[in-house]
Design a protein around this motif. Structure first.
Motif, PDB file in Angstrom:
ATOM      1  N   ASN A 220       0.960  -1.203   0.046  1.00  0.00           N
ATOM      2  CA  ASN A 220      -0.040   0.093  -0.078  1.00  0.00           C
ATOM      3  C   ASN A 220       1.079   1.198   0.169  1.00  0.00           C
ATOM      4  O   ASN A 220       0.622   2.166  -0.561  1.00  0.00           O
ATOM      5  CB  ASN A 220      -0.911   0.044   1.134  1.00  0.00           C
ATOM      6  CG  ASN A 220      -2.051  -1.038   0.942  1.00  0.00           C
ATOM      7  OD1 ASN A 220      -2.166  -1.632  -0.098  1.00  0.00           O
ATOM      8  ND2 ASN A 220      -2.816  -1.197   2.016  1.00  0.00           N
ATOM      9  N   ARG A 221       2.126   1.163   0.491  1.00  0.00           N
ATOM     10  CA  ARG A 221       2.761   2.567   0.645  1.00  0.00           C
ATOM     11  C   ARG A 221       3.328   2.636  -0.648  1.00  0.00           C
ATOM     12  O   ARG A 221       3.239   3.981  -1.038  1.00  0.00           O
ATOM     13  CB  ARG A 221       4.023   1.952   1.555  1.00  0.00           C
ATOM     14  CG  ARG A 221       5.269   3.066   1.632  1.00  0.00           C
ATOM     15  CD  ARG A 221       5.917   2.753   2.743  1.00  0.00           C
ATOM     16  NE  ARG A 221       6.990   3.947   2.841  1.00  0.00           N
ATOM     17  CZ  ARG A 221       8.103   3.860   3.760  1.00  0.00           C
ATOM     18  NH1 ARG A 221       7.695   2.852   4.788  1.00  0.00           N
ATOM     19  NH2 ARG A 221       8.774   4.843   4.052  1.00  0.00           N
ATOM     20  N   ASP A 251       4.139  -7.202  -5.149  1.00  0.00           N
ATOM     21  CA  ASP A 251       2.583  -6.860  -5.243  1.00  0.00           C
ATOM     22  C   ASP A 251       2.335  -5.694  -5.863  1.00  0.00           C
ATOM     23  O   ASP A 251       1.479  -5.669  -6.862  1.00  0.00           O
ATOM     24  CB  ASP A 251       2.009  -7.164  -3.979  1.00  0.00           C
ATOM     25  CG  ASP A 251       2.038  -8.650  -3.569  1.00  0.00           C
ATOM     26  OD1 ASP A 251       2.547  -9.645  -4.421  1.00  0.00           O
ATOM     27  OD2 ASP A 251       1.649  -8.872  -2.260  1.00  0.00           O
ATOM     28  N   ALA A 252       2.942  -4.505  -5.305  1.00  0.00           N
ATOM     29  CA  ALA A 252       2.459  -3.042  -5.806  1.00  0.00           C
ATOM     30  C   ALA A 252       2.836  -3.181  -7.559  1.00  0.00           C
ATOM     31  O   ALA A 252       2.165  -2.369  -8.270  1.00  0.00           O
ATOM     32  CB  ALA A 252       3.287  -2.266  -5.063  1.00  0.00           C
ATOM     33  N   LEU A 253       4.179  -3.698  -7.688  1.00  0.00           N
ATOM     34  CA  LEU A 253       4.522  -3.718  -9.281  1.00  0.00           C
ATOM     35  C   LEU A 253       3.632  -4.270  -9.839  1.00  0.00           C
ATOM     36  O   LEU A 253       3.431  -3.978 -11.218  1.00  0.00           O
ATOM     37  CB  LEU A 253       5.889  -4.367  -9.541  1.00  0.00           C
ATOM     38  CG  LEU A 253       7.184  -3.179  -8.908  1.00  0.00           C
ATOM     39  CD1 LEU A 253       8.470  -4.350  -9.144  1.00  0.00           C
ATOM     40  CD2 LEU A 253       7.069  -2.113  -9.619  1.00  0.00           C
ATOM     41  N   ARG A 254       3.086  -5.284  -9.641  1.00  0.00           N
ATOM     42  CA  ARG A 254       2.087  -6.212 -10.403  1.00  0.00           C
ATOM     43  C   ARG A 254       0.733  -5.386 -10.545  1.00  0.00           C
ATOM     44  O   ARG A 254      -0.103  -5.665 -11.692  1.00  0.00           O
ATOM     45  CB  ARG A 254       1.725  -7.545  -9.668  1.00  0.00           C
ATOM     46  CG  ARG A 254       2.949  -8.438  -9.916  1.00  0.00           C
ATOM     47  CD  ARG A 254       2.276 -10.019  -9.635  1.00  0.00           C
ATOM     48  NE  ARG A 254       2.252 -10.040  -7.959  1.00  0.00           N
ATOM     49  CZ  ARG A 254       3.457 -10.384  -7.344  1.00  0.00           C
ATOM     50  NH1 ARG A 254       4.692 -10.648  -7.817  1.00  0.00           N
ATOM     51  NH2 ARG A 254       3.469 -10.649  -5.903  1.00  0.00           N
ATOM     52  N   GLN A 255       0.447  -4.383  -9.504  1.00  0.00           N
ATOM     53  CA  GLN A 255      -0.645  -3.711 -10.065  1.00  0.00           C
ATOM     54  C   GLN A 255      -0.403  -2.101 -10.604  1.00  0.00           C
ATOM     55  O   GLN A 255      -1.133  -1.330 -10.423  1.00  0.00           O
ATOM     56  CB  GLN A 255      -1.151  -3.295  -8.564  1.00  0.00           C
ATOM     57  CG  GLN A 255      -1.977  -4.742  -7.901  1.00  0.00           C
ATOM     58  CD  GLN A 255      -2.499  -4.438  -6.772  1.00  0.00           C
ATOM     59  OE1 GLN A 255      -3.844  -3.786  -6.598  1.00  0.00           O
ATOM     60  NE2 GLN A 255      -1.961  -5.335  -5.706  1.00  0.00           N
ATOM     61  N   ALA A 256       0.933  -2.052 -11.122  1.00  0.00           N
ATOM     62  CA  ALA A 256       1.260  -0.616 -11.530  1.00  0.00           C
ATOM     63  C   ALA A 256       0.308   0.050 -12.711  1.00  0.00           C
ATOM     64  O   ALA A 256      -0.034   0.888 -12.759  1.00  0.00           O
ATOM     65  CB  ALA A 256       2.712  -0.797 -12.065  1.00  0.00           C
ATOM     66  N   GLY A 257      -0.049  -1.217 -13.484  1.00  0.00           N
ATOM     67  CA  GLY A 257      -1.089  -0.805 -14.573  1.00  0.00           C
ATOM     68  C   GLY A 257      -2.429  -0.139 -14.164  1.00  0.00           C
ATOM     69  O   GLY A 257      -2.686   0.988 -14.696  1.00  0.00           O
ATOM     70  N   TRP A 258      -2.896  -0.485 -13.089  1.00  0.00           N
ATOM     71  CA  TRP A 258      -3.858  -0.053 -12.646  1.00  0.00           C
ATOM     72  C   TRP A 258      -3.702   1.342 -11.701  1.00  0.00           C
ATOM     73  O   TRP A 258      -4.662   2.069 -11.946  1.00  0.00           O
ATOM     74  CB  TRP A 258      -4.517  -1.203 -11.402  1.00  0.00           C
ATOM     75  CG  TRP A 258      -5.699  -0.580 -10.516  1.00  0.00           C
ATOM     76  CD1 TRP A 258      -6.874  -0.109 -10.580  1.00  0.00           C
ATOM     77  CD2 TRP A 258      -5.206   0.242  -9.308  1.00  0.00           C
ATOM     78  NE1 TRP A 258      -7.465   0.437  -9.820  1.00  0.00           N
ATOM     79  CE2 TRP A 258      -6.559   0.571  -8.800  1.00  0.00           C
ATOM     80  CE3 TRP A 258      -4.113   0.309  -8.382  1.00  0.00           C
ATOM     81  CZ2 TRP A 258      -6.789   1.454  -7.342  1.00  0.00           C
ATOM     82  CZ3 TRP A 258      -4.445   0.951  -7.039  1.00  0.00           C
ATOM     83  CH2 TRP A 258      -5.793   1.573  -6.654  1.00  0.00           C
ATOM     84  N   ALA A 259      -2.416   1.246 -11.068  1.00  0.00           N
ATOM     85  CA  ALA A 259      -2.121   2.591 -10.416  1.00  0.00           C
ATOM     86  C   ALA A 259      -1.954   3.663 -11.500  1.00  0.00           C
ATOM     87  O   ALA A 259      -2.226   4.736 -11.532  1.00  0.00           O
ATOM     88  CB  ALA A 259      -0.863   2.322  -9.570  1.00  0.00           C
ATOM     89  N   TRP A 260      -1.238   3.444 -12.591  1.00  0.00           N
ATOM     90  CA  TRP A 260      -1.250   4.333 -13.758  1.00  0.00           C
ATOM     91  C   TRP A 260      -2.642   4.879 -14.347  1.00  0.00           C
ATOM     92  O   TRP A 260      -2.682   6.043 -14.568  1.00  0.00           O
ATOM     93  CB  TRP A 260      -0.393   3.767 -14.890  1.00  0.00           C
ATOM     94  CG  TRP A 260      -0.272   4.691 -16.141  1.00  0.00           C
ATOM     95  CD1 TRP A 260      -0.655   4.591 -17.170  1.00  0.00           C
ATOM     96  CD2 TRP A 260       0.535   5.829 -16.187  1.00  0.00           C
ATOM     97  NE1 TRP A 260      -0.371   5.574 -18.105  1.00  0.00           N
ATOM     98  CE2 TRP A 260       0.496   6.409 -17.389  1.00  0.00           C
ATOM     99  CE3 TRP A 260       1.638   6.443 -15.269  1.00  0.00           C
ATOM    100  CZ2 TRP A 260       1.281   7.385 -17.991  1.00  0.00           C
ATOM    101  CZ3 TRP A 260       2.181   7.679 -15.757  1.00  0.00           C
ATOM    102  CH2 TRP A 260       1.981   7.887 -16.935  1.00  0.00           C
ATOM    103  N   ARG A 261      -3.545   3.818 -14.553  1.00  0.00           N
ATOM    104  CA  ARG A 261      -4.837   4.408 -15.005  1.00  0.00           C
ATOM    105  C   ARG A 261      -5.366   5.326 -14.156  1.00  0.00           C
ATOM    106  O   ARG A 261      -6.301   6.158 -14.483  1.00  0.00           O
ATOM    107  CB  ARG A 261      -5.751   3.152 -15.279  1.00  0.00           C
ATOM    108  CG  ARG A 261      -5.014   2.424 -16.454  1.00  0.00           C
ATOM    109  CD  ARG A 261      -6.085   1.507 -16.805  1.00  0.00           C
ATOM    110  NE  ARG A 261      -6.268   0.418 -15.935  1.00  0.00           N
ATOM    111  CZ  ARG A 261      -5.740  -0.651 -15.844  1.00  0.00           C
ATOM    112  NH1 ARG A 261      -4.746  -1.074 -16.575  1.00  0.00           N
ATOM    113  NH2 ARG A 261      -6.232  -1.527 -14.780  1.00  0.00           N
ATOM    114  N   HIS A 262      -5.281   5.195 -12.587  1.00  0.00           N
ATOM    115  CA  HIS A 262      -5.953   6.110 -11.623  1.00  0.00           C
ATOM    116  C   HIS A 262      -5.159   7.215 -11.157  1.00  0.00           C
ATOM    117  O   HIS A 262      -5.463   7.631  -9.979  1.00  0.00           O
ATOM    118  CB  HIS A 262      -6.406   5.169 -10.704  1.00  0.00           C
ATOM    119  CG  HIS A 262      -7.588   3.862 -10.959  1.00  0.00           C
ATOM    120  ND1 HIS A 262      -7.195   2.946 -11.734  1.00  0.00           N
ATOM    121  CD2 HIS A 262      -8.905   4.238 -11.045  1.00  0.00           C
ATOM    122  CE1 HIS A 262      -8.532   2.427 -12.139  1.00  0.00           C
ATOM    123  NE2 HIS A 262      -9.387   3.101 -11.469  1.00  0.00           N
TER     124      HIS A 262
END
Length: 293
Positions: A220-221, A251-262
């Motif tokens: 989350n950080r 885990d955060a890297l695997r969600q980088a696409g979602w984070a970029w979109r938001h």
């Protein structure tokens, strides 16, 4: 109408939203202390939570983590909402004082209370950090300006909370407060700490998975930085997350696409305040225990 479990209602301006999961005995102890209309949101407990007369209970059927609170806020019909967990409650007089303060200070969207932990009532380190935060108090403000808090000890302006989307479901729990603080500040709201407001927190440490917590906190950080902070800060937070728990950072890297979109970078003033907090380590204090939803 959602009623209260207590015979004493301090204010009609506040709804207390209580999130619970599998801590029914503690819930039975704390619930009678709520002195306002109350909505109980069950986060997918293995068994149905206790029934309290006149209290609206919302069974989610799944564990949504901190986002369970969003459901309670959406159902509330009062201008202000106070949060509590199944192991916490606001002490007598605090709900009414907080509501009066929000009425008096329309720019304030979030008030954080002082948290006293356990039977001895020791001060939570997060409360000490908020009292000493270097941001000062805004002119005519309600108390020291803050950019972090404990979710079980805040009162929010309902419309402002809903307008920024509440707690981000993707973060689940552990460190979910930071993103909400950033989004409220970015929307132009003030966040303040008021030591005259008191929340009692009675955590039960048994059964907690500290390894899982470290992993989620690291994730989350990094995700929060990806969503709102400059790329230099993202790199710094990834390094800190990697040192704290490599699985969480991965885990955060695997969600980088979602984070970029938001991704929505913060206004310069909000980012400047966060940097001031970081240099003093005020934002790095770890709570005694921020609950498990």
């Amino acid at each position: 109408m959602t009623l209260t479990s207590s015979t004493t209602v301090e204010t009609d301006d506040v709804t207390v939203v209580v999130a619970t999961r599998n801590r029914h005995e503690r819930l039975r102890e704390t619930f009678p202390h709520h002195r306002a209309r109350t909505i109980l949101v069950d986060n997918g407990s293995d068994e149905a939570p206790p029934w309290f007369p006149g209290v609206r209970t919302i069974p989610l059927g799944e564990n949504r983590g901190a986002a369970a609170r969003n459901v309670g806020v959406s159902l509330a019909r009062t201008p202000f909402v106070a949060f509590a967990d199944d192991d916490s409650y606001w002490t007598p007089g605090s709900l009414a004082r907080a509501a009066a303060t929000l009425r008096q200070h329309p720019r304030v969207a979030l008030l954080a209370a002082r948290v006293l932990v356990g039977p001895s009532g020791r001060l939570d380190p997060v409360s000490a950090a908020m009292a000493a935060a270097p941001l000062g108090t805004a002119p005519g403000g309600a108390g020291p300006s803050i950019m972090g808090f404990l979710a079980c000890s805040i009162m929010v302006r309902r419309e402002a909370f809903l307008a920024v989307g509440g707690f981000e479901p993707r973060l689940f729990v552990y460190g979910e407060e930071g993103l909400l603080a950033m989004d409220l500040a970015a929307a132009g709201h003030e966040l303040a700490y008021d030591s005259s407001l008191v929340v009692r927190h009675l955590p039960q440490p048994a059964g907690r998975d500290n390894g899982m917590r470290a992993r989620v906190e690291a994730r989350n950080r990094v995700l929060t930085a990806m969503l709102r902070r400059p790329w230099g800060v993202v790199a710094r937070e990834f390094g800190a997350g990697w040192r704290a728990d490599r699985r969480g950072a991965a885990d955060a890297l695997r969600q980088a696409g979602w984070a970029w979109r938001h991704r929505r970078p913060l206004p310069p003033g909000v980012e400047r305040d966060l940097r001031r907090l970081w240099t003093t380590d005020a934002a790095e204090i770890t709570p005694v225990d921020n609950g498990r939803l």
